[in-house]
Design a protein around this motif. Structure first.
Motif, mmCIF file in Angstrom:
data_model
loop_
_atom_site.group_PDB
_atom_site.id
_atom_site.type_symbol
_atom_site.label_atom_id
_atom_site.label_comp_id
_atom_site.label_asym_id
_atom_site.label_seq_id
_atom_site.Cartn_x
_atom_site.Cartn_y
_atom_site.Cartn_z
ATOM 1 N N ASP A 37 27.706 86.781 35.866
ATOM 2 C CA ASP A 37 28.067 88.122 36.424
ATOM 3 C C ASP A 37 29.422 88.267 35.650
ATOM 4 O OD1 ASP A 37 25.999 88.252 38.166
ATOM 5 O OD2 ASP A 37 27.169 87.513 39.981
ATOM 6 N N LYS A 38 29.717 89.564 35.010
ATOM 7 C CA LYS A 38 30.626 89.952 34.416
ATOM 8 C C LYS A 38 31.258 91.260 35.094
ATOM 9 C CE LYS A 38 28.197 88.642 30.355
ATOM 10 N NZ LYS A 38 27.746 88.831 28.889
ATOM 11 N N TYR A 39 32.526 91.231 34.859
ATOM 12 C CA TYR A 39 33.527 92.212 35.457
ATOM 13 C C TYR A 39 34.692 92.662 34.545
ATOM 14 C CZ TYR A 39 31.761 90.322 39.927
ATOM 15 O OH TYR A 39 31.191 89.800 41.210
ATOM 16 N N GLU A 40 34.579 93.895 34.048
ATOM 17 C CA GLU A 40 35.712 94.527 33.385
ATOM 18 C C GLU A 40 36.651 95.223 34.296
ATOM 19 O OE1 GLU A 40 36.662 97.628 29.829
ATOM 20 O OE2 GLU A 40 34.654 97.773 30.860
ATOM 21 N N ILE A 41 37.999 94.897 34.317
ATOM 22 C CA ILE A 41 39.151 95.204 35.568
ATOM 23 C C ILE A 41 40.059 96.093 34.849
ATOM 24 C CG2 ILE A 41 40.617 94.003 37.052
ATOM 25 C CD1 ILE A 41 38.922 91.480 36.897
ATOM 26 N N ASN A 42 40.136 97.153 35.500
ATOM 27 C CA ASN A 42 40.990 98.009 34.869
ATOM 28 C C ASN A 42 42.126 98.575 36.005
ATOM 29 O OD1 ASN A 42 40.064 99.279 32.153
ATOM 30 N ND2 ASN A 42 38.390 99.060 33.274
ATOM 31 N N GLU A 43 43.305 98.480 35.846
ATOM 32 C CA GLU A 43 44.279 99.231 36.911
ATOM 33 C C GLU A 43 44.488 100.575 36.812
ATOM 34 O OE1 GLU A 43 47.913 95.664 36.610
ATOM 35 O OE2 GLU A 43 48.006 97.121 35.062
ATOM 36 N N ILE A 44 44.284 101.229 37.797
ATOM 37 C CA ILE A 44 44.285 102.725 37.780
ATOM 38 C C ILE A 44 45.182 103.224 38.709
ATOM 39 C CG2 ILE A 44 41.782 102.888 37.105
ATOM 40 C CD1 ILE A 44 41.214 103.552 40.017
ATOM 41 N N TYR A 68 56.545 99.808 38.029
ATOM 42 C CA TYR A 68 56.135 98.722 37.388
ATOM 43 C C TYR A 68 55.362 99.220 35.948
ATOM 44 C CZ TYR A 68 57.322 95.393 40.896
ATOM 45 O OH TYR A 68 58.059 94.545 41.496
ATOM 46 N N ILE A 69 55.169 98.400 35.067
ATOM 47 C CA ILE A 69 54.481 98.692 33.719
ATOM 48 C C ILE A 69 53.032 98.150 34.092
ATOM 49 C CG2 ILE A 69 54.541 98.263 31.294
ATOM 50 C CD1 ILE A 69 57.517 97.460 31.846
ATOM 51 N N LYS A 70 52.104 98.835 33.606
ATOM 52 C CA LYS A 70 50.672 98.629 33.646
ATOM 53 C C LYS A 70 50.074 97.552 32.552
ATOM 54 C CE LYS A 70 47.712 101.853 34.350
ATOM 55 N NZ LYS A 70 47.118 103.249 34.394
ATOM 56 N N LEU A 71 48.914 97.036 32.543
ATOM 57 C CA LEU A 71 48.379 96.500 31.471
ATOM 58 C C LEU A 71 47.834 97.614 30.702
ATOM 59 C CD1 LEU A 71 45.811 94.022 33.356
ATOM 60 C CD2 LEU A 71 48.025 93.403 32.316
ATOM 61 N N GLN A 72 48.064 96.968 29.347
ATOM 62 C CA GLN A 72 47.800 98.085 28.238
ATOM 63 C C GLN A 72 46.218 98.117 28.340
ATOM 64 O OE1 GLN A 72 48.124 97.029 23.607
ATOM 65 N NE2 GLN A 72 50.482 97.893 24.376
ATOM 66 N N ASN A 73 45.598 97.254 28.225
ATOM 67 C CA ASN A 73 44.038 97.234 28.299
ATOM 68 C C ASN A 73 43.393 96.554 29.537
ATOM 69 O OD1 ASN A 73 43.472 98.742 25.555
ATOM 70 N ND2 ASN A 73 44.892 96.882 24.882
ATOM 71 N N SER A 74 42.084 96.714 29.579
ATOM 72 C CA SER A 74 41.359 96.123 30.729
ATOM 73 C C SER A 74 41.292 94.567 30.276
ATOM 74 C CB SER A 74 39.960 96.793 30.785
ATOM 75 O OG SER A 74 39.318 96.482 29.893
ATOM 76 N N ILE A 75 40.988 93.935 31.182
ATOM 77 C CA ILE A 75 40.631 92.454 31.231
ATOM 78 C C ILE A 75 39.276 92.031 31.776
ATOM 79 C CG2 ILE A 75 43.171 91.628 31.309
ATOM 80 C CD1 ILE A 75 42.413 90.520 34.235
ATOM 81 N N ASN A 76 38.810 90.865 31.375
ATOM 82 C CA ASN A 76 37.206 90.734 31.797
ATOM 83 C C ASN A 76 37.106 89.278 32.401
ATOM 84 O OD1 ASN A 76 35.659 92.713 30.159
ATOM 85 N ND2 ASN A 76 37.289 92.365 28.721
ATOM 86 N N LEU A 77 36.166 89.413 33.365
ATOM 87 C CA LEU A 77 35.924 88.085 34.191
ATOM 88 C C LEU A 77 34.448 87.752 33.793
ATOM 89 C CD1 LEU A 77 36.656 85.876 36.358
ATOM 90 C CD2 LEU A 77 36.122 87.513 37.970
ATOM 91 N N GLU A 78 34.125 86.590 33.836
ATOM 92 C CA GLU A 78 32.733 86.085 33.692
ATOM 93 C C GLU A 78 32.413 84.892 34.791
ATOM 94 O OE1 GLU A 78 29.229 84.615 30.556
ATOM 95 O OE2 GLU A 78 31.002 85.792 29.955
ATOM 96 N N VAL A 79 31.311 84.790 35.539
ATOM 97 C CA VAL A 79 31.221 83.988 36.607
ATOM 98 C C VAL A 79 29.965 83.426 36.191
ATOM 99 C CG1 VAL A 79 30.969 83.554 39.103
ATOM 100 C CG2 VAL A 79 32.520 85.543 38.102
ATOM 101 N N THR A 80 29.619 82.134 36.288
ATOM 102 C CA THR A 80 28.597 81.250 36.264
ATOM 103 C C THR A 80 28.328 80.450 37.527
ATOM 104 O OG1 THR A 80 29.586 79.380 35.138
ATOM 105 C CG2 THR A 80 28.730 81.199 33.889
ATOM 106 N N LYS A 81 27.090 80.190 37.717
ATOM 107 C CA LYS A 81 26.676 79.574 39.056
ATOM 108 C C LYS A 81 25.946 78.395 39.130
ATOM 109 C CE LYS A 81 25.406 84.022 39.063
ATOM 110 N NZ LYS A 81 24.671 85.321 39.137
#
Length: 292
Positions: free
Chosen positions: A200-207, A213-226
């Motif tokens: 499973d994959k997640y692209e995470i963006n602060e909106i 506070y200063i936001k992230l410049q770009n999104s980050i990604n999370l991958e989950v294995t089972k």
């Protein structure tokens, strides 16, 4: 009550063919009863193979005893009684009946129990033993946490946009805002035999974030294995990445050098706990300035 195909049994030490699409395999067919074969017939039934990516099998054999004698009109030999025996959680189990027997509390390999049934079709003298297998279950949940990069103070009222690929299906989601503990629950994902080997994959963006506070410049990604642990599904590992910057897969990872909008960097962490809760912690820095 879905029939299970390709389940393999031993009966009195003889391996049977796998069950068919109807979940059935025959052991005895048209066996004749004569005066010399009127003694009780004992069948020890062991479940030796079931798809253990999806189902939990019997831990111990069950025993079926068939008693024989004359029918009520004394015109032919028939099955007159059935006994079922099995192993429960704390003791052996036993039930008997003439045309139907239900034996509750039969132990599975995961420690849970099922009810094994035997039925007799008197007209055709057909005995059917029904052995249920429960589905393996499991799930994981995802939380996002916002903190101050310097003080580790939790940050509330932050929301995220997620682009996800779960079970191979692409979706988009906007989260609620983080609470006073800095955490927002993204949700839970059921794990099953069909998606066990799909990441499973997640692209995470602060909106939305506190304007101080200063936001992230770009999104980050999370991958989950089972994986399967014992008789339950669980998270095997997680990894974080942003472009070519990625962590190894583990249950606790840190993605270093992630740029904020001002060009400074923070480290993002992700962990999995014993309850299969994944927490991704994202720090932000306070906007500062100076003048002479």
């Amino acid at each position: 009550d879905t029939p299970l195909k390709d389940v393999v049994f031993f009966v009195n030490g003889t391996q049977l063919a796998p069950t068919g699409d109807d979940g059935i395999v025959k052991y005895i067919e048209n066996k004749e009863i004569t005066p010399s074969t009127l003694q009780d017939e004992v069948l020890e039934i062991s479940e030796i193979w079931v798809n253990t990516d999806k189902y939990v099998k019997l831990k111990y054999p069950v025993k079926l005893t068939l008693e024989k004698g004359k029918n009520t009109s004394n015109t032919k030999y028939v099955i007159t009684n059935m006994k079922l025996e099995g192993v429960g959680i704390s003791s052996n189990r036993y039930r008997e009946g003439k045309t139907s027997v239900e034996l509750p509390g039969v132990l599975l390999t995961d420690g849970n129990t099922v009810t094994v049934k035997a039925t007799l079709d008197e007209a055709n003298q057909l005995v059917t033993v029904e052995i249920p297998n429960t589905k393996i279950t499991g799930s994981y949940s995802l939380k996002l946490k916002k903190i101050d990069a310097v003080s580790n103070k939790t940050l509330s009222d932050v929301s995220f946009k997620l682009n996800t690929v779960i079970d191979g299906v692409t979706a988009e989601k906007t989260t609620d805002v983080t609470g006073t503990d800095g955490i927002v629950n993204v949700g839970s994902v059921d794990i099953n035999g069909d998606n066990l080997n799909i990441s499973d994959k997640y692209e995470i963006n602060e909106i939305n974030i506190d304007s101080s506070y200063i936001k992230l410049q770009n999104s980050i990604n999370l991958e989950v294995t089972k994986k399967i642990v014992g008789n339950a599904y669980a998270v095997k590992g997680i990894k974080l990445y942003q472009g070519d910057n990625l962590t190894v897969e583990d249950t606790s990872v840190t993605l270093t050098g992630i740029k904020l909008d001002d060009g400074s960097t923070v480290d993002i962490t992700a962990t999995v706990d014993s309850n299969n809760v994944i927490t991704v912690t994202i720090p932000n820095k306070v906007i500062t300035g100076k003048y002479d």
